[in-house]
Scaffold this motif. Structure first.
Motif, PDB file in Angstrom:
ATOM      1  N   PHE A  79     -18.658  82.589 -21.536  1.00 44.97           N
ATOM      2  CA  PHE A  79     -18.704  82.250 -22.969  1.00 44.97           C
ATOM      3  C   PHE A  79     -18.897  80.756 -23.194  1.00 44.97           C
ATOM      4  O   PHE A  79     -18.973  80.291 -24.315  1.00 44.97           O
ATOM      5  CB  PHE A  79     -17.384  82.678 -23.648  1.00 44.97           C
ATOM      6  CG  PHE A  79     -16.181  82.369 -22.798  1.00 44.97           C
ATOM      7  CD1 PHE A  79     -15.682  81.082 -22.712  1.00 44.97           C
ATOM      8  CD2 PHE A  79     -15.586  83.372 -22.031  1.00 44.97           C
ATOM      9  CE1 PHE A  79     -14.621  80.776 -21.890  1.00 44.97           C
ATOM     10  CE2 PHE A  79     -14.506  83.073 -21.197  1.00 44.97           C
ATOM     11  CZ  PHE A  79     -14.021  81.778 -21.133  1.00 44.97           C
ATOM     12  N   CYS A  80     -18.974  79.985 -22.117  1.00 41.76           N
ATOM     13  CA  CYS A  80     -18.891  78.529 -22.240  1.00 41.76           C
ATOM     14  C   CYS A  80     -20.240  77.849 -22.046  1.00 41.76           C
ATOM     15  O   CYS A  80     -21.006  78.212 -21.149  1.00 41.76           O
ATOM     16  CB  CYS A  80     -17.893  78.005 -21.203  1.00 41.76           C
ATOM     17  SG  CYS A  80     -17.676  76.217 -21.260  1.00 41.76           S
ATOM     18  N   MET A 101      -9.698  68.733 -22.000  1.00 35.56           N
ATOM     19  CA  MET A 101     -10.194  70.066 -22.352  1.00 35.56           C
ATOM     20  C   MET A 101     -11.663  70.021 -22.708  1.00 35.56           C
ATOM     21  O   MET A 101     -12.179  70.908 -23.385  1.00 35.56           O
ATOM     22  CB  MET A 101      -9.461  70.594 -23.590  1.00 35.56           C
ATOM     23  CG  MET A 101      -8.107  71.152 -23.340  1.00 35.56           C
ATOM     24  SD  MET A 101      -7.554  72.051 -24.783  1.00 35.56           S
ATOM     25  CE  MET A 101      -5.836  72.261 -24.365  1.00 35.56           C
ATOM     26  N   GLY A 147     -16.051  70.506 -18.020  1.00 38.90           N
ATOM     27  CA  GLY A 147     -15.579  70.465 -16.645  1.00 38.90           C
ATOM     28  C   GLY A 147     -14.237  71.115 -16.428  1.00 38.90           C
ATOM     29  O   GLY A 147     -13.523  71.461 -17.373  1.00 38.90           O
ATOM     30  N   GLU A 148     -13.914  71.287 -15.152  1.00 39.12           N
ATOM     31  CA  GLU A 148     -12.635  71.873 -14.765  1.00 39.12           C
ATOM     32  C   GLU A 148     -11.810  70.766 -14.101  1.00 39.12           C
ATOM     33  O   GLU A 148     -12.116  70.343 -12.985  1.00 39.12           O
ATOM     34  CB  GLU A 148     -12.885  73.050 -13.806  1.00 39.12           C
ATOM     35  CG  GLU A 148     -11.675  73.559 -13.067  1.00 39.12           C
ATOM     36  CD  GLU A 148     -10.483  73.891 -13.956  1.00 39.12           C
ATOM     37  OE1 GLU A 148     -10.644  74.526 -15.012  1.00 39.12           O
ATOM     38  OE2 GLU A 148      -9.355  73.483 -13.593  1.00 39.12           O
ATOM     39  N   SER A 192      -6.025  71.248 -19.273  1.00 41.40           N
ATOM     40  CA  SER A 192      -6.351  72.663 -19.373  1.00 41.40           C
ATOM     41  C   SER A 192      -7.148  73.125 -18.157  1.00 41.40           C
ATOM     42  O   SER A 192      -8.110  72.480 -17.748  1.00 41.40           O
ATOM     43  CB  SER A 192      -7.187  72.886 -20.643  1.00 41.40           C
ATOM     44  OG  SER A 192      -7.598  74.241 -20.728  1.00 41.40           O
ATOM     45  N   THR A 193      -6.716  74.242 -17.581  1.00 40.46           N
ATOM     46  CA  THR A 193      -7.403  74.751 -16.387  1.00 40.46           C
ATOM     47  C   THR A 193      -7.799  76.222 -16.552  1.00 40.46           C
ATOM     48  O   THR A 193      -7.152  76.964 -17.293  1.00 40.46           O
ATOM     49  CB  THR A 193      -6.510  74.631 -15.130  1.00 40.46           C
ATOM     50  OG1 THR A 193      -7.214  75.184 -14.004  1.00 40.46           O
ATOM     51  CG2 THR A 193      -5.187  75.357 -15.299  1.00 40.46           C
ATOM     52  N   CYS A 194      -8.842  76.602 -15.820  1.00 40.24           N
ATOM     53  CA  CYS A 194      -9.243  78.014 -15.839  1.00 40.24           C
ATOM     54  C   CYS A 194      -8.397  78.821 -14.853  1.00 40.24           C
ATOM     55  O   CYS A 194      -8.601  80.011 -14.704  1.00 40.24           O
ATOM     56  CB  CYS A 194     -10.730  78.147 -15.522  1.00 40.24           C
ATOM     57  SG  CYS A 194     -11.137  77.676 -13.832  1.00 40.24           S
ATOM     58  N   SER A 254      -6.348  78.710 -19.383  1.00 38.63           N
ATOM     59  CA  SER A 254      -7.302  79.553 -20.094  1.00 38.63           C
ATOM     60  C   SER A 254      -7.183  80.966 -19.567  1.00 38.63           C
ATOM     61  O   SER A 254      -7.656  81.272 -18.477  1.00 38.63           O
ATOM     62  CB  SER A 254      -8.719  79.026 -19.856  1.00 38.63           C
ATOM     63  OG  SER A 254      -8.799  77.709 -20.351  1.00 38.63           O
ATOM     64  N   HIS A 292      -7.558  84.127 -21.691  1.00 30.58           N
ATOM     65  CA  HIS A 292      -8.679  84.848 -22.319  1.00 30.58           C
ATOM     66  C   HIS A 292      -8.744  86.353 -22.048  1.00 30.58           C
ATOM     67  O   HIS A 292      -9.769  86.983 -22.325  1.00 30.58           O
ATOM     68  CB  HIS A 292     -10.023  84.226 -21.929  1.00 30.58           C
ATOM     69  CG  HIS A 292     -10.150  82.761 -22.261  1.00 30.58           C
ATOM     70  ND1 HIS A 292      -9.627  82.192 -23.400  1.00 30.58           N
ATOM     71  CD2 HIS A 292     -10.756  81.746 -21.589  1.00 30.58           C
ATOM     72  CE1 HIS A 292      -9.907  80.899 -23.412  1.00 30.58           C
ATOM     73  NE2 HIS A 292     -10.576  80.598 -22.336  1.00 30.58           N
ATOM     74  N   GLU A 297      -4.397  79.758 -23.407  1.00 32.78           N
ATOM     75  CA  GLU A 297      -5.497  79.797 -24.372  1.00 32.78           C
ATOM     76  C   GLU A 297      -6.162  81.169 -24.302  1.00 32.78           C
ATOM     77  O   GLU A 297      -6.357  81.736 -23.225  1.00 32.78           O
ATOM     78  CB  GLU A 297      -6.514  78.708 -24.024  1.00 32.78           C
ATOM     79  CG  GLU A 297      -5.954  77.324 -24.227  1.00 32.78           C
ATOM     80  CD  GLU A 297      -6.696  76.291 -23.423  1.00 32.78           C
ATOM     81  OE1 GLU A 297      -6.430  76.187 -22.203  1.00 32.78           O
ATOM     82  OE2 GLU A 297      -7.559  75.611 -23.990  1.00 32.78           O
ATOM     83  N   LEU A 325     -13.673  82.133 -31.089  1.00 35.36           N
ATOM     84  CA  LEU A 325     -14.761  81.750 -30.171  1.00 35.36           C
ATOM     85  C   LEU A 325     -15.841  80.967 -30.914  1.00 35.36           C
ATOM     86  O   LEU A 325     -16.248  81.319 -32.010  1.00 35.36           O
ATOM     87  CB  LEU A 325     -15.394  83.001 -29.561  1.00 35.36           C
ATOM     88  CG  LEU A 325     -16.449  82.710 -28.491  1.00 35.36           C
ATOM     89  CD1 LEU A 325     -15.807  82.435 -27.151  1.00 35.36           C
ATOM     90  CD2 LEU A 325     -17.456  83.833 -28.382  1.00 35.36           C
ATOM     91  N   ASN A 326     -16.262  79.887 -30.293  1.00 36.40           N
ATOM     92  CA  ASN A 326     -17.431  79.167 -30.784  1.00 36.40           C
ATOM     93  C   ASN A 326     -18.643  79.847 -30.180  1.00 36.40           C
ATOM     94  O   ASN A 326     -18.792  79.858 -28.962  1.00 36.40           O
ATOM     95  CB  ASN A 326     -17.400  77.720 -30.273  1.00 36.40           C
ATOM     96  CG  ASN A 326     -16.668  76.805 -31.221  1.00 36.40           C
ATOM     97  OD1 ASN A 326     -16.952  76.783 -32.403  1.00 36.40           O
ATOM     98  ND2 ASN A 326     -15.721  76.069 -30.684  1.00 36.40           N
ATOM     99  N   ALA A 359     -19.238  74.731 -29.791  1.00 35.16           N
ATOM    100  CA  ALA A 359     -18.445  74.586 -28.577  1.00 35.16           C
ATOM    101  C   ALA A 359     -18.828  73.381 -27.745  1.00 35.16           C
ATOM    102  O   ALA A 359     -19.943  72.898 -27.777  1.00 35.16           O
ATOM    103  CB  ALA A 359     -18.610  75.843 -27.737  1.00 35.16           C
TER     104      ALA A 359
HETATM  105  N1  SAH Z   1     -12.061  74.038 -17.492  1.00 36.28           N
HETATM  106  C1  SAH Z   1     -10.938  73.947 -18.373  1.00 36.28           C
HETATM  107  C2  SAH Z   1     -11.260  73.177 -19.631  1.00 36.28           C
HETATM  108  C3  SAH Z   1     -12.378  73.837 -20.343  1.00 36.28           C
HETATM  109  S1  SAH Z   1     -12.652  73.761 -22.036  1.00 36.28           S
HETATM  110  C4  SAH Z   1     -10.444  75.333 -18.713  1.00 36.28           C
HETATM  111  O1  SAH Z   1     -11.107  76.302 -18.355  1.00 36.28           O
HETATM  112  O2  SAH Z   1      -9.388  75.456 -19.303  1.00 36.28           O
HETATM  113  C5  SAH Z   1     -11.195  74.078 -22.895  1.00 36.28           C
HETATM  114  C6  SAH Z   1     -11.040  75.476 -23.458  1.00 36.28           C
HETATM  115  O3  SAH Z   1     -12.145  75.913 -24.255  1.00 36.28           O
HETATM  116  C7  SAH Z   1     -10.864  76.526 -22.371  1.00 36.28           C
HETATM  117  O4  SAH Z   1      -9.815  77.380 -22.732  1.00 36.28           O
HETATM  118  C8  SAH Z   1     -12.161  77.243 -22.412  1.00 36.28           C
HETATM  119  O5  SAH Z   1     -12.075  78.525 -21.859  1.00 36.28           O
HETATM  120  C9  SAH Z   1     -12.460  77.239 -23.894  1.00 36.28           C
HETATM  121  N2  SAH Z   1     -13.831  77.550 -24.264  1.00 36.28           N
HETATM  122  C10 SAH Z   1     -14.954  77.401 -23.551  1.00 36.28           C
HETATM  123  N3  SAH Z   1     -16.018  77.825 -24.244  1.00 36.28           N
HETATM  124  C11 SAH Z   1     -15.555  78.234 -25.430  1.00 36.28           C
HETATM  125  C12 SAH Z   1     -16.172  78.772 -26.590  1.00 36.28           C
HETATM  126  N4  SAH Z   1     -17.469  78.981 -26.638  1.00 36.28           N
HETATM  127  N5  SAH Z   1     -15.384  79.070 -27.635  1.00 36.28           N
HETATM  128  C13 SAH Z   1     -14.049  78.861 -27.590  1.00 36.28           C
HETATM  129  N6  SAH Z   1     -13.420  78.366 -26.532  1.00 36.28           N
HETATM  130  C14 SAH Z   1     -14.159  78.055 -25.462  1.00 36.28           C
END
Ligand code: SAH
Length: 346
Positions: A121-122, A159, A162-163, A194-196, A217, A219, A259, A292-293, A335
């Motif tokens: 989704f990113c 956030m 990147g990770e 914030s981490t995945c 994260s 999800h 998240e 979600l964006n 996003a």
């Molecule tokens: N790599 C880190 C930071 C990423 S971005 C992580 O995974 O947590 C921060 C947050 O935005 C994460 O929770 C990520 O999953 C979320 N994110 C990414 N794309 C998104 C989208 N299109 N809409 C909403 N949240 C999104």
């Protein structure tokens, strides 16, 4: 070749390392902390360091550049949010976002340019990883944004693109640099990472930085759903991840944030909410529901308000703390990662 090619970014240096560096240039060791203090104020020219001897300033300039990134594109929202595409000396680009909250101003910074985690989704991950940022480059985003907005920044969330746990060394250095009393002096509790869900690093982070906030994260309410949208879940399974998160709350005594981007027809059902509530009941945790964006080129759609509301109610009924993330800057861009792609013409 850019002028900086043979120089090092001075923002990467700790006061101790600067002490060594200035000694090598014939200066006194204590000047290291002085220089560090000036850098944290966001100076971009050594001549602004008025209490540093002129010949030392000149020598520093010959060997080190002050790596504040250049703002190549800026978008300002009516609500005060500022989104910026920053470019470093080698051309690497990342995004940072400045946000105003009741408790103060906050910045969301990037830890890498691009990402190799592959979340479906990113936007940040769509072109893979360009490179990890150094600690000084992460600090540079804060200093450059402070300058750009003319505002104090008292909270940092890692956030952006990147990770961070895929760049643990860079992250660690960034936290050490920005927290240092001789410099920016940001409280550890004012930082959130914030981490995945890279489990070994969650464990390391709990030991290294028990006072820094952690967001994970999630999800999804289970492994089956999670592994569809988050490739990292194939390596770090759901149960094991939650176990590491619980361990984090126990060893640090800190609340953890989960998240949860609510995606239409994918993870937004009442059954998903109940399953998640069952997993998190009684935890020292907080769920942040994120509308979600929608990302161009991705099929996932944002859940409707009704299902988000229902989802929230189910968690609440089960005693799980939950908030719906306020959407800031909606009128400027969506996003994270999209501004960079748009700028690159993708
Ligand atoms: N790599 C880190 C930071 C990423 S971005 C992580 O995974 O947590 C921060 C947050 O935005 C994460 O929770 C990520 O999953 C979320 N994110 C990414 N794309 C998104 C989208 N299109 N809409 C909403 N949240 C999104």
């Amino acid at each position: 070749m850019p002028e900086t090619a043979s120089k090092k970014n001075i923002l990467d240096f700790t006061p101790e390392e600067l002490g060594v560096a200035v000694t090598e240039l014939g200066g006194q060791k204590f000047r290291g902390a002085q220089v560090f203090g000036w850098l944290a104020k966001g100076v971009t020219d050594y001549d602004e360091m008025t209490n540093v001897p002129k010949d030392l300033r000149k020598k520093l300039d010959e060997s080190y550049y002050i790596g504040l990134p250049e703002a190549v594109r800026t978008q300002k929202s009516k609500d005060g949010t500022v989104k910026c595409l920053f470019r470093f000396a080698d051309g690497t680009e990342v995004e940072s976002v400045f946000m105003k909250y009741e408790y103060g101003n906050s910045i969301c910074i990037s830890s890498q340019s691009g990402c190799r985690m592959g979340c479906a989704f990113c936007a940040s991950t769509m072109d893979g990883l360009d490179r990890s940022l150094t600690g000084g480059e992460m600090l540079g985003q804060v200093l450059a944004m402070k300058k750009l907005t003319g505002s104090e920044i008292g909270h940092v969330v890692v956030m952006g693109m990147g990770e961070p746990f895929d760049n643990y060394e860079g992250l660690k250095r960034f936290i050490d640099l920005i927290h240092d009393k001789r410099g920016y002096d940001l409280g550890l509790r004012n930082i959130t990472v914030s981490t995945c869900g890279i489990i070994p690093k969650i464990k390391k982070f709990a030991k290294d930085f028990p006072q820094v906030n952690l967001a994970v994260s999630l999800h999804a309410p289970n492994q089956e759903i999670r592994k569809i949208s988050m490739p990292a879940a194939r390596k770090y399974g759901y149960d094991e991840l939650l176990e590491a998160c619980r361990e984090y709350t126990e060893t640090t005594g800190r609340r953890i944030t989960f998240e949860y981007a609510v995606i239409d027809g994918f993870n937004d059902s009442a059954a998903c909410a109940s399953e998640l509530a069952d997993r998190l009941k009684g935890w020292l945790a907080h769920v942040n529901l994120i509308p979600l964006n929608e990302v161009k080129g991705r099929s996932y759609k944002t859940a409707n308000d009704r299902s988000v509301k229902k989802f929230k109610e189910i968690l609440e009924k089960n005693g799980v703390a939950v908030t719906v993330r306020r959407t800031l800057g909606n009128d400027i861009d969506a996003a994270c990662g999209q501004l960079r792609r748009r700028h690159a013409g993708s």
